[in-house]
Write a protein that holds these residues in place. Structure first.
Motif, PDB file in Angstrom:
ATOM      1  N   PHE A 145       0.815  -1.225   0.000  1.00 53.85           N
ATOM      2  CA  PHE A 145       0.000   0.000   0.000  1.00 53.85           C
ATOM      3  C   PHE A 145       0.849   1.277   0.000  1.00 53.85           C
ATOM      4  CE2 PHE A 145      -2.421  -3.372   2.022  1.00 53.85           C
ATOM      5  CZ  PHE A 145      -3.532  -3.392   1.199  1.00 53.85           C
ATOM      6  N   LEU A 146       2.159   1.084  -0.146  1.00 56.25           N
ATOM      7  CA  LEU A 146       3.112   2.184   0.001  1.00 56.25           C
ATOM      8  C   LEU A 146       2.739   3.432  -0.790  1.00 56.25           C
ATOM      9  CD1 LEU A 146       5.706   2.654   1.494  1.00 56.25           C
ATOM     10  CD2 LEU A 146       6.959   1.758  -0.453  1.00 56.25           C
ATOM     11  N   HIS A 147       2.342   3.265  -2.028  1.00 54.74           N
ATOM     12  CA  HIS A 147       2.089   4.443  -2.863  1.00 54.74           C
ATOM     13  C   HIS A 147       0.602   4.705  -3.062  1.00 54.74           C
ATOM     14  CE1 HIS A 147       6.325   4.777  -3.449  1.00 54.74           C
ATOM     15  NE2 HIS A 147       6.396   3.534  -3.870  1.00 54.74           N
ATOM     16  N   TRP A 148      -0.217   4.101  -2.250  1.00 53.03           N
ATOM     17  CA  TRP A 148      -1.655   4.304  -2.380  1.00 53.03           C
ATOM     18  C   TRP A 148      -2.039   5.640  -1.743  1.00 53.03           C
ATOM     19  CZ3 TRP A 148      -5.566  -0.205  -2.266  1.00 53.03           C
ATOM     20  CH2 TRP A 148      -5.086  -1.268  -3.014  1.00 53.03           C
ATOM     21  N   ALA A 149      -2.843   6.432  -2.471  1.00 50.33           N
ATOM     22  CA  ALA A 149      -3.313   7.699  -1.907  1.00 50.33           C
ATOM     23  C   ALA A 149      -4.335   7.416  -0.812  1.00 50.33           C
ATOM     24  CB  ALA A 149      -3.921   8.554  -2.999  1.00 50.33           C
ATOM     25  N   GLU A 150      -5.202   6.458  -1.044  1.00 47.61           N
ATOM     26  CA  GLU A 150      -6.244   6.116  -0.074  1.00 47.61           C
ATOM     27  C   GLU A 150      -6.148   4.624   0.216  1.00 47.61           C
ATOM     28  OE1 GLU A 150      -8.330   8.250   1.334  1.00 47.61           O
ATOM     29  OE2 GLU A 150      -7.901  10.001   0.091  1.00 47.61           O
ATOM     30  N   ASN A 201      -4.869   1.508  14.959  1.00 46.37           N
ATOM     31  CA  ASN A 201      -5.866   2.132  14.090  1.00 46.37           C
ATOM     32  C   ASN A 201      -5.575   3.607  13.874  1.00 46.37           C
ATOM     33  OD1 ASN A 201      -7.252  -0.135  13.546  1.00 46.37           O
ATOM     34  ND2 ASN A 201      -8.802   0.152  15.145  1.00 46.37           N
ATOM     35  N   LEU A 202      -4.602   4.151  14.620  1.00 49.54           N
ATOM     36  CA  LEU A 202      -4.199   5.542  14.404  1.00 49.54           C
ATOM     37  C   LEU A 202      -3.019   5.637  13.436  1.00 49.54           C
ATOM     38  CD1 LEU A 202      -4.501   6.956  18.022  1.00 49.54           C
ATOM     39  CD2 LEU A 202      -5.977   7.433  16.071  1.00 49.54           C
ATOM     40  N   VAL A 203      -2.589   4.486  12.942  1.00 43.77           N
ATOM     41  CA  VAL A 203      -1.455   4.486  12.013  1.00 43.77           C
ATOM     42  C   VAL A 203      -1.965   4.111  10.621  1.00 43.77           C
ATOM     43  CG1 VAL A 203       0.802   3.476  11.516  1.00 43.77           C
ATOM     44  CG2 VAL A 203       0.092   3.813  13.886  1.00 43.77           C
ATOM     45  N   ALA A 204      -1.786   5.022   9.674  1.00 44.37           N
ATOM     46  CA  ALA A 204      -2.286   4.761   8.324  1.00 44.37           C
ATOM     47  C   ALA A 204      -1.457   3.666   7.662  1.00 44.37           C
ATOM     48  CB  ALA A 204      -2.235   6.040   7.491  1.00 44.37           C
ATOM     49  N   LEU A 205      -2.101   2.952   6.786  1.00 47.84           N
ATOM     50  CA  LEU A 205      -1.476   1.786   6.167  1.00 47.84           C
ATOM     51  C   LEU A 205      -0.297   2.162   5.254  1.00 47.84           C
ATOM     52  CD1 LEU A 205      -1.960  -1.198   6.265  1.00 47.84           C
ATOM     53  CD2 LEU A 205      -3.746  -0.953   4.541  1.00 47.84           C
ATOM     54  N   ALA A 206      -0.458   3.214   4.458  1.00 48.81           N
ATOM     55  CA  ALA A 206       0.595   3.541   3.477  1.00 48.81           C
ATOM     56  C   ALA A 206       1.915   3.910   4.169  1.00 48.81           C
ATOM     57  CB  ALA A 206       0.132   4.648   2.550  1.00 48.81           C
ATOM     58  N   PRO A 207       1.931   4.856   5.131  1.00 48.71           N
ATOM     59  CA  PRO A 207       3.217   5.158   5.777  1.00 48.71           C
ATOM     60  C   PRO A 207       3.734   4.014   6.642  1.00 48.71           C
ATOM     61  CG  PRO A 207       1.458   6.542   6.694  1.00 48.71           C
ATOM     62  CD  PRO A 207       0.869   5.779   5.535  1.00 48.71           C
ATOM     63  N   GLU A 210       6.058   1.869   4.777  1.00 49.41           N
ATOM     64  CA  GLU A 210       7.258   2.474   4.205  1.00 49.41           C
ATOM     65  C   GLU A 210       8.516   2.154   5.008  1.00 49.41           C
ATOM     66  OE1 GLU A 210       7.565   7.048   5.908  1.00 49.41           O
ATOM     67  OE2 GLU A 210       6.018   6.488   4.518  1.00 49.41           O
ATOM     68  N   TYR A 211       8.316   1.608   6.217  1.00 49.39           N
ATOM     69  CA  TYR A 211       9.468   1.363   7.092  1.00 49.39           C
ATOM     70  C   TYR A 211      10.416   0.338   6.473  1.00 49.39           C
ATOM     71  CZ  TYR A 211      12.024   0.834  11.441  1.00 49.39           C
ATOM     72  OH  TYR A 211      13.005   0.838  12.385  1.00 49.39           O
ATOM     73  N   THR A 212      11.670   0.703   6.388  1.00 52.54           N
ATOM     74  CA  THR A 212      12.675  -0.220   5.857  1.00 52.54           C
ATOM     75  C   THR A 212      13.677  -0.542   6.949  1.00 52.54           C
ATOM     76  OG1 THR A 212      12.472   0.804   3.695  1.00 52.54           O
ATOM     77  CG2 THR A 212      14.440  -0.499   4.060  1.00 52.54           C
ATOM     78  N   CYS A 310       2.001  15.628   1.321  1.00 48.89           N
ATOM     79  CA  CYS A 310       3.197  15.404   2.123  1.00 48.89           C
ATOM     80  C   CYS A 310       3.260  13.944   2.551  1.00 48.89           C
ATOM     81  CB  CYS A 310       3.177  16.318   3.329  1.00 48.89           C
ATOM     82  SG  CYS A 310       4.735  16.368   4.157  1.00 48.89           S
ATOM     83  N   ARG A 311       2.118  13.418   3.023  1.00 47.66           N
ATOM     84  CA  ARG A 311       2.062  12.031   3.448  1.00 47.66           C
ATOM     85  C   ARG A 311       2.391  11.111   2.273  1.00 47.66           C
ATOM     86  NH1 ARG A 311       2.529   9.735   8.223  1.00 47.66           N
ATOM     87  NH2 ARG A 311       2.026  11.311   9.699  1.00 47.66           N
ATOM     88  N   MET A 312       1.801  11.444   1.111  1.00 49.92           N
ATOM     89  CA  MET A 312       2.010  10.599  -0.051  1.00 49.92           C
ATOM     90  C   MET A 312       3.475  10.581  -0.443  1.00 49.92           C
ATOM     91  SD  MET A 312      -1.255  11.744  -2.185  1.00 49.92           S
ATOM     92  CE  MET A 312      -0.561  11.397  -3.778  1.00 49.92           C
ATOM     93  N   ARG A 313       4.160  11.700  -0.200  1.00 46.89           N
ATOM     94  CA  ARG A 313       5.576  11.751  -0.590  1.00 46.89           C
ATOM     95  C   ARG A 313       6.474  11.149   0.474  1.00 46.89           C
ATOM     96  NH1 ARG A 313       6.861  16.744  -4.317  1.00 46.89           N
ATOM     97  NH2 ARG A 313       5.247  16.313  -5.804  1.00 46.89           N
TER      98      ARG A 313
END
Ligand SMILES: Cc1cc2nc3c(=O)[nH]c(=O)nc-3n(C[C@H](O)[C@H](O)[C@H](O)COP(=O)(O)OP(=O)(O)OC[C@H]3O[C@@H](n4cnc5c(N)ncnc54)[C@H](O)[C@@H]3O)c2cc1C
Length: 324
Positions: A145-150, A201-207, A210-212, A310-313
């Protein structure tokens, strides 16, 4: 570069850059920009009287107490925090050793060597190993879901949905199923601590995806993490850090004048709570945006689209041209 930037450069001054937030990201950005002669006017506006933000080390009880960040996760050559800490001589011999840098943990905490239930019975090591392996395979799936807007759901909901699907295939007795769920519950709690939240549930899926994880066995700073921000700030020209300047609003995409620069138009105006105004060509925001489910209206000058952008980037820096 836009016409106002060119105008400033033509006048030999270079564009004016403001950085909002003096944690580690703000001074880090400033340090990078100071390397370029094209950025002679640079200010970091920090709301409080100190730099470091969520990095704060205090001397207490005869030692160092970390109030905020504690660990360098994945201390190896690909980690800029590690590189800077090594450059400033803030790490010990063991932390700098190649052996330490090569250890692969996958970013997960080690399994306990022994585990007990609340009634005192010991839990089989196989079970304690099997459940985290399922949990981490599911957290790894969030990368899709890394690059998903929603994204379809917050991380917690997504992971619980996937676990429910797996549970349908669990053939064990009721007691073992309960134990597996208890272990999963613990893993959720660990993940909450890592993400600095009380609910996934307070942490969005896309970000979240992103953790590496970098190689290297997590290490601490013998003299305190704050030594790093202190060194970065000390490397900056003295007038770069401006303290006690909480930013109230950022006006993007305008045309703002300043008495000291007659005829020059600045596209951004940063307004502080004390009424001070700073026109600029570029503004880099490094303040925390909060969890992705919080209201964008609480951040200075953010409109929902710039916050989302910003989140998306996947960064906490928003160049002027990205907003609005
Ligand atoms: C208890 C705790 C433990 C942690 N442990 C670890 C760890 O072990 N390892 C790790 O890598 N990370 C850890 N972290 C996370 C780490 O501390 C942060 O990721 C990092 O410090 C963030 O730096 P930053 O500069 O992006 O943001 P911040 O440190 O939050 O800095 C933002 C700065 O912006 C300022 N600011 C806010 N609003 C405004 C405004 N309107 N105007 C002007 N200035 C403003 C703030 O005062 C602050 O100084 C931990 C965090 C906490 C809280």
């Amino acid at each position: 570069m836009d016409s106002s930037g060119r105008q400033a450069e033509a006048a030999g001054r270079g564009p004016r850059v403001l950085v909002v937030g003096g944690g580690i990201a703000g001074p880090g950005v400033a340090q990078r920009l100071c390397c370029y002669s094209a950025f002679p006017y640079l200010r970091v506006l920090e709301a409080t009287a100190r730099a470091g933000g969520r990095i704060r080390s205090e001397r207490r009880f005869g030692g160092v107490v970390e109030v905020g960040a504690h660990w360098i996760h994945g201390p190896s050559q690909g980690n800029p925090v590690f590189q800077l800490a090594a450059k400033y001589g803030l790490l010990g011999k063991k932390e700098l050793s190649e052996e330490n840098q090569l250890i692969e943990t996958g970013g997960h905490v080690g399994l306990p060597s022994v585990t007990y239930t609340s009634s005192g019975g010991s839990v089989s090591l196989e079970l304690v190993a099997e459940v985290p392996s399922l949990f981490y395979s599911l957290t790894d799936q969030t990368r899709e879901f890394l690059h998903w807007a929603e994204a379809p759901a917050p991380s917690g909901e997504y992971l619980k949905g996937k676990i429910q699907q797996h549970m349908a295939g669990w053939a064990e007795d009721e007691g073992t199923r309960k134990l597996k769920l208890a272990i999963l519950n613990n893993l959720f709690s660990v993940e909450c601590c890592v993400s600095g939240t009380h609910s996934m549930n307070l942490v969005a899926l896309a970000p979240f995806g992103e953790y590496t994880a970098l190689p290297g066995l997590d290490c601490t700073f013998p003299g305190g993490y704050q030594g790093l921000t202190d060194c970065i700030v000390a490397s900056l020209p003295t007038d770069v850090m401006v303290f006690n300047k909480p930013v109230k609003t950022i006006h993007w995409n305008g045309s703002f004048q300043e008495a000291s620069a007659p005829g020059e138009a600045f596209p951004v105006l940063v307004e502080c709570e004390d009424g001070g105004c700073f026109p600029a060509h570029h503004v880099i925001v490094t303040v925390p945006l909060g969890p992705a489910t919080c209201s964008a209206a609480s951040s200075p000058g953010w409109n929902p689209s710039s916050w989302r952008l910003c989140r998306m980037r996947m960064c906490s820096c928003l160049p002027r041209c990205s907003a609005g």
